[in-house]
Scaffold this motif. Structure first.
Motif, mmCIF file in Angstrom:
data_model
loop_
_atom_site.group_PDB
_atom_site.id
_atom_site.type_symbol
_atom_site.label_atom_id
_atom_site.label_comp_id
_atom_site.label_asym_id
_atom_site.label_seq_id
_atom_site.Cartn_x
_atom_site.Cartn_y
_atom_site.Cartn_z
ATOM 1 N N PRO A 4 -0.905 -8.781 3.163
ATOM 2 C CA PRO A 4 0.043 -9.805 3.578
ATOM 3 C C PRO A 4 0.858 -9.345 4.777
ATOM 4 C CG PRO A 4 0.747 -8.792 1.520
ATOM 5 C CD PRO A 4 -0.583 -8.202 1.873
ATOM 6 N N GLU A 5 1.336 -10.303 5.538
ATOM 7 C CA GLU A 5 2.141 -9.987 6.714
ATOM 8 C C GLU A 5 3.424 -9.262 6.329
ATOM 9 O OE1 GLU A 5 4.414 -12.449 10.178
ATOM 10 O OE2 GLU A 5 2.441 -13.170 9.536
ATOM 11 N N TYR A 6 4.079 -9.705 5.256
ATOM 12 C CA TYR A 6 5.348 -9.105 4.832
ATOM 13 C C TYR A 6 5.102 -7.739 4.202
ATOM 14 C CZ TYR A 6 9.757 -8.448 2.338
ATOM 15 O OH TYR A 6 10.939 -7.942 1.870
ATOM 16 N N GLN A 7 5.674 -6.703 4.789
ATOM 17 C CA GLN A 7 5.544 -5.330 4.321
ATOM 18 C C GLN A 7 6.950 -4.738 4.180
ATOM 19 O OE1 GLN A 7 2.611 -3.567 3.528
ATOM 20 N NE2 GLN A 7 1.701 -5.611 3.669
ATOM 21 N N PRO A 8 7.511 -4.725 2.972
ATOM 22 C CA PRO A 8 8.908 -4.356 2.789
ATOM 23 C C PRO A 8 9.226 -2.865 2.840
ATOM 24 C CG PRO A 8 7.937 -4.833 0.680
ATOM 25 C CD PRO A 8 6.899 -5.165 1.732
ATOM 26 N N ASN A 9 8.228 -2.001 2.755
ATOM 27 C CA ASN A 9 8.508 -0.573 2.602
ATOM 28 C C ASN A 9 8.343 0.259 3.861
ATOM 29 O OD1 ASN A 9 9.116 -0.854 -0.165
ATOM 30 N ND2 ASN A 9 6.940 -0.962 -0.613
ATOM 31 N N GLY A 10 8.132 -0.367 4.994
ATOM 32 C CA GLY A 10 7.987 0.396 6.237
ATOM 33 C C GLY A 10 6.884 1.429 6.143
ATOM 34 N N GLU A 11 7.187 2.647 6.531
ATOM 35 C CA GLU A 11 6.195 3.733 6.530
ATOM 36 C C GLU A 11 6.048 4.407 5.170
ATOM 37 O OE1 GLU A 11 4.108 4.394 9.078
ATOM 38 O OE2 GLU A 11 5.032 2.602 9.924
ATOM 39 N N ARG A 12 6.861 4.030 4.189
ATOM 40 C CA ARG A 12 6.816 4.670 2.873
ATOM 41 C C ARG A 12 5.756 4.089 1.958
ATOM 42 N NH1 ARG A 12 12.762 3.510 1.339
ATOM 43 N NH2 ARG A 12 11.523 1.704 0.975
ATOM 44 N N GLY A 13 5.197 2.954 2.310
ATOM 45 C CA GLY A 13 4.193 2.340 1.457
ATOM 46 C C GLY A 13 3.649 1.074 2.071
ATOM 47 N N ARG A 14 2.607 0.546 1.466
ATOM 48 C CA ARG A 14 1.986 -0.690 1.936
ATOM 49 C C ARG A 14 1.683 -1.584 0.754
ATOM 50 N NH1 ARG A 14 -2.015 1.757 6.520
ATOM 51 N NH2 ARG A 14 -0.350 2.818 7.644
ATOM 52 N N VAL A 15 1.810 -2.873 0.972
ATOM 53 C CA VAL A 15 1.462 -3.857 -0.041
ATOM 54 C C VAL A 15 0.130 -4.476 0.349
ATOM 55 C CG1 VAL A 15 2.111 -6.032 -1.141
ATOM 56 C CG2 VAL A 15 3.892 -4.375 -0.508
ATOM 57 N N LEU A 16 -0.790 -4.521 -0.613
ATOM 58 C CA LEU A 16 -2.062 -5.216 -0.449
ATOM 59 C C LEU A 16 -2.186 -6.190 -1.620
ATOM 60 C CD1 LEU A 16 -4.374 -2.251 0.584
ATOM 61 C CD2 LEU A 16 -3.324 -3.944 2.065
ATOM 62 N N VAL A 17 -3.179 -7.061 -1.547
ATOM 63 C CA VAL A 17 -3.399 -8.053 -2.583
ATOM 64 C C VAL A 17 -4.853 -7.965 -3.022
ATOM 65 C CG1 VAL A 17 -3.353 -10.528 -3.085
ATOM 66 C CG2 VAL A 17 -1.607 -9.536 -1.585
ATOM 67 N N ASP A 18 -5.080 -7.877 -4.336
ATOM 68 C CA ASP A 18 -6.454 -7.774 -4.829
ATOM 69 C C ASP A 18 -7.161 -9.130 -4.712
ATOM 70 O OD1 ASP A 18 -6.027 -9.379 -7.163
ATOM 71 O OD2 ASP A 18 -5.665 -7.636 -8.429
ATOM 72 N N PRO A 19 -8.473 -9.183 -4.957
ATOM 73 C CA PRO A 19 -9.209 -10.433 -4.775
ATOM 74 C C PRO A 19 -8.742 -11.596 -5.658
ATOM 75 C CG PRO A 19 -10.739 -8.602 -4.763
ATOM 76 C CD PRO A 19 -9.396 -8.045 -5.173
ATOM 77 N N ALA A 20 -8.020 -11.313 -6.750
ATOM 78 C CA ALA A 20 -7.510 -12.380 -7.607
ATOM 79 C C ALA A 20 -6.074 -12.770 -7.242
ATOM 80 C CB ALA A 20 -7.567 -11.959 -9.074
ATOM 81 N N GLY A 21 -5.504 -12.124 -6.212
ATOM 82 C CA GLY A 21 -4.178 -12.481 -5.736
ATOM 83 C C GLY A 21 -3.040 -11.615 -6.232
ATOM 84 N N HIS A 22 -3.311 -10.582 -7.047
ATOM 85 C CA HIS A 22 -2.250 -9.701 -7.544
ATOM 86 C C HIS A 22 -1.835 -8.724 -6.443
ATOM 87 C CE1 HIS A 22 -4.654 -10.595 -11.247
ATOM 88 N NE2 HIS A 22 -3.467 -10.993 -11.631
ATOM 89 N N PRO A 23 -0.546 -8.678 -6.089
ATOM 90 C CA PRO A 23 -0.105 -7.670 -5.141
ATOM 91 C C PRO A 23 -0.095 -6.291 -5.790
ATOM 92 C CG PRO A 23 1.748 -9.016 -5.848
ATOM 93 C CD PRO A 23 0.522 -9.581 -6.502
#
Length: 122
Positions: free
Chosen positions: A97-116
């Protein structure tokens, strides 16, 4: 004092249990559980931790970061190299997703069923 509880299982709702189990098998290396069927699939780790995937009729994927449809579950995975892990996960079917709240400390991805889920430093 030993802990009162030991985490034994995590179960995610989804529309296609076998497909989501295949995605997480490639990500985690967990082995398929022998009692998987069309409505439920599972993966196990050597120490017994179980991740289950259950079919839910009318499943609606979470709408992260807004909460019109809540997250339902959130998993964190420790990785040594964010770029390498992200590239592999995107190739396996995750999205970023475009929104990434953790900067360089982490990344958010979404699995194929939509779970972040998050990638965090090892």
């Amino acid at each position: 004092m030993p802990p009162l509880m030991k985490l034994a299982a995590i179960t995610l709702d989804c529309a296609d249990p076998e497909a989501l189990a295949a995605f997480y098998r490639q990500v985690t290396g967990f082995e398929p559980h022998p009692k998987s069927d069309g409505d439920f699939a599972g993966l196990t780790r050597e120490d017994g931790l179980f991740i289950g995937f259950q079919r839910v009729d009318g499943y609606r994927a979470p709408s992260w970061p807004d909460q019109a449809v809540p997250q339902q579950v959130h998993l964190d995975f420790a990785v040594d190299d964010f770029d390498e892990a992200e590239a592999l996960l995107l190739a396996l079917g995750a999205t970023k997703p475009e929104y990434q709240p953790n900067g360089e400390r982490g990344r958010v991805l979404v699995d194929p069923a939509g779970h972040p889920f998050c990638l965090t430093g090892a």
